[in-house]
Design an enzyme around this catalytic site. Structure first.
Site, PDB file in Angstrom:
ATOM      1  N   GLU A 110       0.782  -1.279   0.057  1.00 12.82           N
ATOM      2  CA  GLU A 110       0.103  -0.012  -0.028  1.00 12.82           C
ATOM      3  C   GLU A 110       0.959   1.253   0.064  1.00 12.82           C
ATOM      4  O   GLU A 110       1.860   1.289   0.916  1.00 12.82           O
ATOM      5  CB  GLU A 110      -1.009  -0.036   1.098  1.00 12.82           C
ATOM      6  CG  GLU A 110      -1.861   1.048   1.420  1.00 12.82           C
ATOM      7  CD  GLU A 110      -2.892   1.367   2.417  1.00 12.82           C
ATOM      8  OE1 GLU A 110      -3.539   2.196   2.553  1.00 12.82           O
ATOM      9  OE2 GLU A 110      -2.715   0.491   3.196  1.00 12.82           O
ATOM     10  N   ARG A 147       6.100 -12.903   8.921  1.00 12.46           N
ATOM     11  CA  ARG A 147       6.748 -11.298   8.770  1.00 12.46           C
ATOM     12  C   ARG A 147       7.888 -11.280   9.629  1.00 12.46           C
ATOM     13  O   ARG A 147       8.133 -12.024  10.446  1.00 12.46           O
ATOM     14  CB  ARG A 147       5.555 -10.305   9.079  1.00 12.46           C
ATOM     15  CG  ARG A 147       5.350 -10.095  10.767  1.00 12.46           C
ATOM     16  CD  ARG A 147       4.366  -9.190  10.885  1.00 12.46           C
ATOM     17  NE  ARG A 147       4.563  -7.824   9.819  1.00 12.46           N
ATOM     18  CZ  ARG A 147       3.626  -6.922   9.819  1.00 12.46           C
ATOM     19  NH1 ARG A 147       2.428  -7.120  10.443  1.00 12.46           N
ATOM     20  NH2 ARG A 147       3.761  -5.999   9.423  1.00 12.46           N
ATOM     21  N   LYS A 201       4.560   1.261  10.078  1.00 18.32           N
ATOM     22  CA  LYS A 201       4.784   2.465   9.198  1.00 18.32           C
ATOM     23  C   LYS A 201       4.145   3.410  10.016  1.00 18.32           C
ATOM     24  O   LYS A 201       4.830   4.802   9.899  1.00 18.32           O
ATOM     25  CB  LYS A 201       3.828   2.150   7.873  1.00 18.32           C
ATOM     26  CG  LYS A 201       4.346   1.520   6.585  1.00 18.32           C
ATOM     27  CD  LYS A 201       3.484   1.422   5.544  1.00 18.32           C
ATOM     28  CE  LYS A 201       3.999   0.617   4.433  1.00 18.32           C
ATOM     29  NZ  LYS A 201       3.062   0.572   3.443  1.00 18.32           N
TER      30      LYS A 201
END
Length: 602
Positions: A42, A307, A317
């Site tokens: 994204e 992850r 983020k």
């Protein structure tokens, strides 16, 4: 046989993991005409090292199995996304896969959107990839989920007409309340059983902008008692009167990630949709949406892996953005940041990140990877390729009293002992030198083998010297050392084989050049800065020190695409702030793990 993109020779054996095993089985079975993966970030921030793991996995699989990997912007949230992030993501991906898997990069013609085509008597949407190649073509661009908004809207209409999607008037707060909890079922919305006609009318009016933000949503009609909370009538569309970075003001309704993601995969012909482990519970919804639409082409399948979490680092983020906006770092590409752009600016190479991604492997369990594993990969890579140079970070003047004043000789210095083909260079030597202030102690501890009063060391590539006199200023600070040299101890001289225990580096004072050197260190002081609350309380106050170094004159020709080892000190790279006459170097990493040494002392 897989070949290395740089040498065209057989590449090292590819890594093995459970996802690659699945892909290999599918290749053997000829399940797909071609393996097709994707990397779909994204564009709401810069990529970080966790994304590097995903890039290396998705592009690595495409590379190893003769497939394609699309670069796609999953841009369904107009309030958080920006062209700046799109550009940075594209640059980071191209940098990381350069000369390795860029011949696997799937892009699309600029402005191209899916066109309807008949497949088995049904209207289908498909947007094939073109391989980007090593020379970026200006006619190609990444894929965008927003390029499929027309098709996504059509698919939503199909779900409504089938009776498995409805327009809901519950507020966001009530939607959460009605969803229930993992230990109790949810409650059906009072608007769940609207007629198909009413739902079509309301959804059309949502698209036409008749309703305010948050007033209505489109939801899937699945099962409010499902043990998987993501299957309890999830929201598919929400109203947002916001301009989109890619589609402009055209839309005021936007699909949710879960709805757009699986459809984007299908439209692009993705075979293996590889996600991180938190999306495992979303997989039933991924499959449900695709199956409800009875799509004519083979469906993509989602696979999950753990992850990346790295010690002394944060990956959120939102929190990385907080560091930027609050001024704790200079920007997203600050060399202390775990962003790909920050690591690149610091001097880390694509090869080092790819080696790291391969070394840590792909698993199904979450764990924190010791940052020392990353640092090891960086050191191993730079040790092979960095050019050796002489530089003094904290200089102290040293005068060789028995060396002729005004004489300058050129000594041979090795460019890289790991690479004989790198050859040698000439470095000037004279009566007045600079050495590191740390390489001299008046009252040294035991086993100190550097310079001391009355002691001897070898100047690297040059002579053995003995410290005869220490000059101090009025405050008692050592400002100059006066030494004598064994002038026969240089290579080829009669006493060249004489042994001393210490060797130190130096630069000739008259020929040296100044450079700003930024000594970067870990941004946080604890392995898990985000574990106990406010991560900012663990910021390292010593994560950056700036010094003016004295460097050998050859560094005047330093190049941004090369890496340098300042001998006995660390690895360095030229910073983007460098200008002719004003050199700026960033410390990429120290030669040894100083944090481990400090931990042992504690």
């Amino acid at each position: 046989m897989i070949t290395d993109s740089n040498t065209n020779k057989p590449a090292p054996a590819a890594p093995s993991d459970f996802i690659r095993d699945i892909v290999a089985k599918h290749v053997t079975e000829k399940k797909y005409p071609q393996i097709h993966t994707r990397f779909p970030p994204e564009p709401n921030g810069y990529l970080h090292i966790g994304h590097a793991k995903s890039i290396c996995l998705n592009f690595g699989i495409a590379r190893e199995f003769g497939g394609v990997c699309n670069l796609r912007m999953d841009d369904t949230n107009p309030t958080k996304e920006d062209v700046e992030y799109v550009d940075s993501i594209t640059e980071d991906v191209r940098w990381l896969i350069s000369a390795w898997a860029d011949d696997r990069l799937g892009l699309k013609p600029k402005g191209k959107t899916p066109e309807p085509q008949p497949v088995n008597g049904k209207t289908d949407f498909y947007l094939p990839a073109e391989v980007g190649g090593r020379d970026p073509r200006p006619t190609l661009e990444p894929f965008y989920a927003s390029d499929y908004f027309d098709q996504t809207y059509e698919y939503a209409l199909q779900l409504i007409k089938k009776g498995v999607a409805y327009v809901d008037d519950l507020s966001p707060e009530d939607t959460d309340k009605y969803r229930g909890a993992p230990d109790r079922p949810g409650k059906e919305s009072p608007f769940r059983n609207r007629s198909i006609e009413e739902n079509l009318d309301l959804f059309t009016r949502m698209k036409n902008g008749e309703f305010p933000d948050g007033s209505r949503t489109l939801r899937a009609k699945i099962d409010m008692a499902s043990p998987n909370i993501w299957m309890r009538d999830p929201v598919l569309y929400r109203i947002r009167h916001a301009e989109h970075h890619h589609t402009g003001p055209k839309w005021c309704i936007y699909p949710m990630y879960d709805f757009a993601h699986c459809l984007s995969d299908y439209i692009e012909g993705i075979t293996h949709s590889i996600c991180t482990l938190e999306f495992e519970v979303h997989r039933p919804l991924y499959d449900w949406i695709l199956e409800q639409l009875a799509l004519p082409r083979p469906l993509p399948h989602q696979y999950e892996f753990a992850r990346l979490s790295v010690g002394y680092t944060i990956m959120s983020k939102r929190k990385l953005m907080q560091l930027v906006t609050e001024g704790h770092v200079s920007g997203w590409d600050d060399p202390r940041m775990p962003t790909i752009s920050g690591l690149r600016r610091r001097g880390v190479t694509p090869q080092a990140l790819r080696d790291f991604a391969y070394n840590i492997g792909i698993t199904k369990y979450n764990a924190v990877t010791d940052v020392a594993v990353l640092e090891y990969s960086i050191r191993e890579d730079l040790n092979r390729k960095a050019l050796r140079r002489l530089a003094v970070l904290r200089p102290i003047k040293l005068i060789i009293t028995n060396y002729p004043a005004g004489q300058v000789e050129e000594l041979d210095a090795v460019n890289n002992p790991e690479d004989p083909a790198a050859g040698t260079r000439k470095v000037p030597f004279s009566r007045e030198l600079y050495i590191e202030s740390d390489d001299f102690m008046e009252t040294p501890p035991p086993k100190y083998f550097r310079l001391r009063p009355g002691g001897e060391v070898r100047l690297k590539y040059a002579y053995i010297i003995k410290c005869d006199e220490v000059i101090k200023d009025a405050a008692g600070k050592v400002v100059e050392l006066r030494c004598t040299a064994d002038l026969g101890s240089k290579t080829g001289g009669p006493t060249a084989s004489r042994k001393v225990k210490g060797t130190i580096h130096w630069v000739s004072a008259a020929q040296s050049i100044d450079a700003e050197v930024r000594l970067y260190d870990r941004l946080f002081t604890v392995p898990e800065p985000d574990a106990g609350g406010d991560f900012k309380q663990h910021l390292n106050p010593h994560s950056l020190e700036v010094v003016t170094a004295k460097c050998e004159p050859s560094l005047k020709e330093a190049k941004p695409d090369l890496r340098y080892q300042f001998e006995r000190l660390a690895y360095f790279a030229l910073d983007k702030d460098s200008q002719p006459g004003r050199l700026v170097f960033n410390r990429t990493i120290t030669l040894k793990d100083t944090w481990a040494k400090a931990a042992q002392k504690r």
